[in-house]
Enzyme design. Structure first.
Site, PDB file in Angstrom:
ATOM      1  N   GLY A   1      -3.923 -23.856 -12.019  1.00  0.00           N
ATOM      2  CA  GLY A   1      -3.564 -25.224 -12.381  1.00  0.00           C
ATOM      3  C   GLY A   1      -4.790 -26.104 -12.498  1.00  0.00           C
ATOM      4  O   GLY A   1      -5.824 -25.694 -13.023  1.00  0.00           O
TER       5      GLY A   1
ATOM      6  N   ALA B   1     -13.080 -24.467 -11.055  1.00  0.00           N
ATOM      7  CA  ALA B   1     -12.806 -23.141 -10.470  1.00  0.00           C
ATOM      8  C   ALA B   1     -12.539 -23.190  -8.973  1.00  0.00           C
ATOM      9  O   ALA B   1     -12.531 -22.160  -8.304  1.00  0.00           O
ATOM     10  CB  ALA B   1     -13.938 -22.154 -10.757  1.00  0.00           C
TER      11      ALA B   1
ATOM     12  N   ARG C   1      -8.020 -23.845  -9.592  1.00  0.00           N
ATOM     13  CA  ARG C   1      -8.263 -24.778 -10.702  1.00  0.00           C
ATOM     14  C   ARG C   1      -8.962 -24.019 -11.832  1.00  0.00           C
ATOM     15  O   ARG C   1      -9.778 -23.130 -11.575  1.00  0.00           O
ATOM     16  CB  ARG C   1      -9.169 -25.927 -10.241  1.00  0.00           C
ATOM     17  CG  ARG C   1      -9.380 -26.975 -11.317  1.00  0.00           C
ATOM     18  CD  ARG C   1     -10.457 -27.999 -10.958  1.00  0.00           C
ATOM     19  NE  ARG C   1     -10.603 -28.972 -12.036  1.00  0.00           N
ATOM     20  CZ  ARG C   1     -11.650 -29.756 -12.212  1.00  0.00           C
ATOM     21  NH1 ARG C   1     -12.658 -29.703 -11.358  1.00  0.00           N
ATOM     22  NH2 ARG C   1     -11.703 -30.598 -13.221  1.00  0.00           N
ATOM     23  N   HIS C   2      -8.630 -24.384 -13.058  1.00  0.00           N
ATOM     24  CA  HIS C   2      -9.276 -23.762 -14.218  1.00  0.00           C
ATOM     25  C   HIS C   2     -10.803 -23.853 -14.110  1.00  0.00           C
ATOM     26  O   HIS C   2     -11.342 -24.694 -13.391  1.00  0.00           O
ATOM     27  CB  HIS C   2      -8.806 -24.446 -15.503  1.00  0.00           C
ATOM     28  CG  HIS C   2      -9.097 -25.916 -15.504  1.00  0.00           C
ATOM     29  ND1 HIS C   2     -10.352 -26.421 -15.716  1.00  0.00           N
ATOM     30  CD2 HIS C   2      -8.293 -26.980 -15.267  1.00  0.00           C
ATOM     31  CE1 HIS C   2     -10.308 -27.742 -15.623  1.00  0.00           C
ATOM     32  NE2 HIS C   2      -9.081 -28.102 -15.339  1.00  0.00           N
ATOM     33  N   GLY C   3     -11.498 -23.012 -14.871  1.00  0.00           N
ATOM     34  CA  GLY C   3     -12.960 -23.018 -14.862  1.00  0.00           C
ATOM     35  C   GLY C   3     -13.539 -24.172 -15.662  1.00  0.00           C
ATOM     36  O   GLY C   3     -12.807 -25.054 -16.149  1.00  0.00           O
TER      37      GLY C   3
END
Ligand SMILES: *[C@@H]1O[C@H](CO)[C@@H](O)[C@H](O)[C@H]1NC(C)=O
Ligand SMILES: *[C@@H]1O[C@H](CO)[C@@H](O)[C@H](O)[C@H]1NC(C)=O
Ligand SMILES: *[C@@H]1O[C@H](CO)[C@@H](O)[C@H](O)[C@H]1NC(C)=O
Ligand SMILES: *[C@@H]1O[C@H](CO)[C@@H](O)[C@H](O)[C@H]1NC(C)=O
Length: 483
Positions: free
Chosen positions: A364, A407, A86-88
């Site tokens: 994602g 994240a 997952r994005h930060g």
């Protein structure tokens, strides 16, 4: 046989780890509440939880790698890692910022005698602006570069300079800004922090193809491409009826009533959504700016936090989790893709070839990870989460903040075990969620033979065709509909 037994025993902490943990604990407890303020709330931020909440030692040392001994079974070598990340940490979205303004304005409008807290909230600087719209923040870049450093340190035989230079790593991402930027930060952490290549203008590095993230929304945003999911859940006004019901529940009314009293505003001016937004401001201030004493946090105690966490979890459960089958089924293409990657490595390894793509990193959203975890049968509670069972679900497995903080990352790690007594035992898989071992739901073991995994999830490999799963089945479609 003895090997199999050793490999498949449930994971228990080794004395070494316990010792290490105690030392860490003693060291950190000599300081005063390191970054853990506001005490007691940070665990309930749901999908807006900091990654450090699930691995608190990172507050002390963001590059610390733990449990290395634990991950690698004796006589086995990791030969491939496939991760979904997952994005930060990110800014609030445009929609959230609008609600934040509304909530703040409501307080700013207060005149006459006001409490100290209200005055503090009135003085609070509404610094969030529309342009921020969900973009990755500075802290989010660090989340990613540090994660890259730790993953590479954990699997140094996979993350090698040669592999990087020969384009043997892939970086796939959702098209969203925050994900593309997360991928770039991850690559940068790997290239500069871990491998120590000097920082250079991108133009000078353009001959290195690994610099470019590959966008693939069909894979990383499968939920946008599944008509059945869109019709039955995403665009369906009644699909989240448990969430709507909980907003009117006695638990929620109590929180609304309490905040209305604290702020001295009519209860009618407040809604569950606005209260939740106030709680999110508390979380954003901590996650984005490391502000541990935001006045927004002073509106809530732990009991309120539990209610608001449940509100967030209910939504994730029905929209992304076990609530509806289509939520997880829509991710089976991603699962198959991951599995094919593992299978390709097994095939190459069996024929004594080098694994051509030992590192596969895919970036994602929480919305990407939750359905995939549900598909694997993980974090499934015996009874569904509903508006009525807040109390009986207090020990639930499905806690989005513990599963998909910023994240968050799920890694499939394939090992080759050369000492295996049978061919079947030669390839084994471990799952790591947020750098910690997960137990496979069918066996409660942290290791799974590759062939066993293939059998266990066979119904997803052969029995899930994404076009079919996602088709909207209408009774007696006319031929025009077929167009
Ligand atoms: C965040 O704040 C805490 C407490 O104020 C502090 O101890 C810590 O060093 C800060 N972390 C960073 C990364 O600035
Ligand atoms: C919308 O959700 C409700 C509740 O799950 C369900 O009964 C209904 O069939 C759904 N509508 C559509 C169009 O799928
Ligand atoms: C990856 O490594 C293999 C050798 O292990 C090599 O043949 C191949 O060309 C490399 N590149 C890609 C993109 O697979
Ligand atoms: C659909 O068509 C079939 C046969 O043509 C018929 O038996 C069935 O009752 C129809 N269903 C509906 C919902 O109209």
């Amino acid at each position: 046989m003895s090997f199999l037994f050793a490999a498949c025993r449930p994971h228990t902490p080794k004395p070494f780890q316990i010792l290490l943990f105690s030392i860490t604990w003693i060291c950190s407890s000599t300081r005063t509440s390191v970054g853990s303020q506001p005490p007691g709330l940070t665990f309930y931020f749901g999908t807006k939880t900091r990654y450090e909440e699930v691995n608190p030692f990172l507050l002390e040392n963001p590059l610390l790698v733990t449990g290395k001994q634990d991950l690698l079974p004796n006589m086995c070598t990791p030969i491939k890692i496939v991760s979904v990340i997952r994005h930060g940490t990110r800014y609030p979205t445009h929609k959230q910022i609008k609600k934040m303004k509304k909530m703040h304005d409501l307080i700013v409008r207060q005149e006459g005698i006001r409490s100290e807290l209200v005055e503090e909230l009135q003085r609070w600087d509404m610094w969030y602006e529309d342009w921020m719209d969900g973009q990755l923040v500075k802290k989010g870049e660090q989340d990613m570069s540090n994660l890259a450093y730790r993953l590479a340190s954990l699997f140094p035989s996979l993350f090698t300079k040669d592999r990087l230079k020969q384009n043997n790593m892939t970086f796939t991402t959702s098209s969203k800004h925050r994900c593309v930027d997360s991928t770039k930060s991850f690559i940068s952490g790997l290239v500069h922090d871990y491998f120590g290549f000097p920082q250079a203008p991108e133009s000078e590095l353009k001959d290195l193809p690994y610099m470019e993230p590959v966008i693939n929304d069909h894979l990383m945003r499968f939920f946008d491409h599944c008509p059945k999911f869109l019709a039955e859940v995403e665009d369906n006004d009644t699909a989240l009826h448990e969430v709507d019901k909980f907003k009117q529940s006695p638990e929620m009314r109590k929180v609304i009533n309490k905040i209305a009293t604290l702020l001295d505003v009519p209860e009618l001016d407040l809604s569950a959504d606005l209260i939740q937004m106030a709680f999110f401001i508390c979380s954003f201030e901590l996650a984005i700016k490391n502000i541990t004493d935001s006045p927004w946090c002073n509106l809530f105690d732990q009991e309120d936090a539990r209610v608001l966490e449940y509100l967030n979890d209910l939504k994730q459960y029905w929209k992304r989790g076990h609530g509806y089958d289509i939520n997880s089924r829509s991710s089976c293409h991603l699962f198959q893709h991951i599995f094919q990657h593992l299978e390709a490595a097994v095939t190459e390894s069996k024929s004594s070839q080098q694994v051509s793509m030992p590192v596969v990193m895919q970036f994602g959203h929480a919305e990407t990870l939750l359905p995939l975890l549900a598909l694997l049968g993980l974090f499934k509670d015996e009874t569904p989460l509903t508006a009525e069972n807040f109390i009986s679900q207090s020990e639930r497995k499905f806690r989005s903040g513990h599963i998909v903080p910023y994240a968050s990352n799920l890694a499939f790690v394939l090992h080759r075990c050369d000492m295996a007594e049978t061919p079947r035992e030669r390839y084994q898989v471990q799952l790591l969620l947020n750098e910690q071992l997960l137990h496979f739901p069918h066996s409660h073991n942290s290791l799974c033979l590759f062939d066993e995994m293939k059998e266990q999830y066979g119904h997803l490999l052969d029995g899930c065709q994404i076009a079919k799963e996602c088709a909207i089945v209408k009774a007696n479609r006319s031929s025009e509909d077929e167009l």
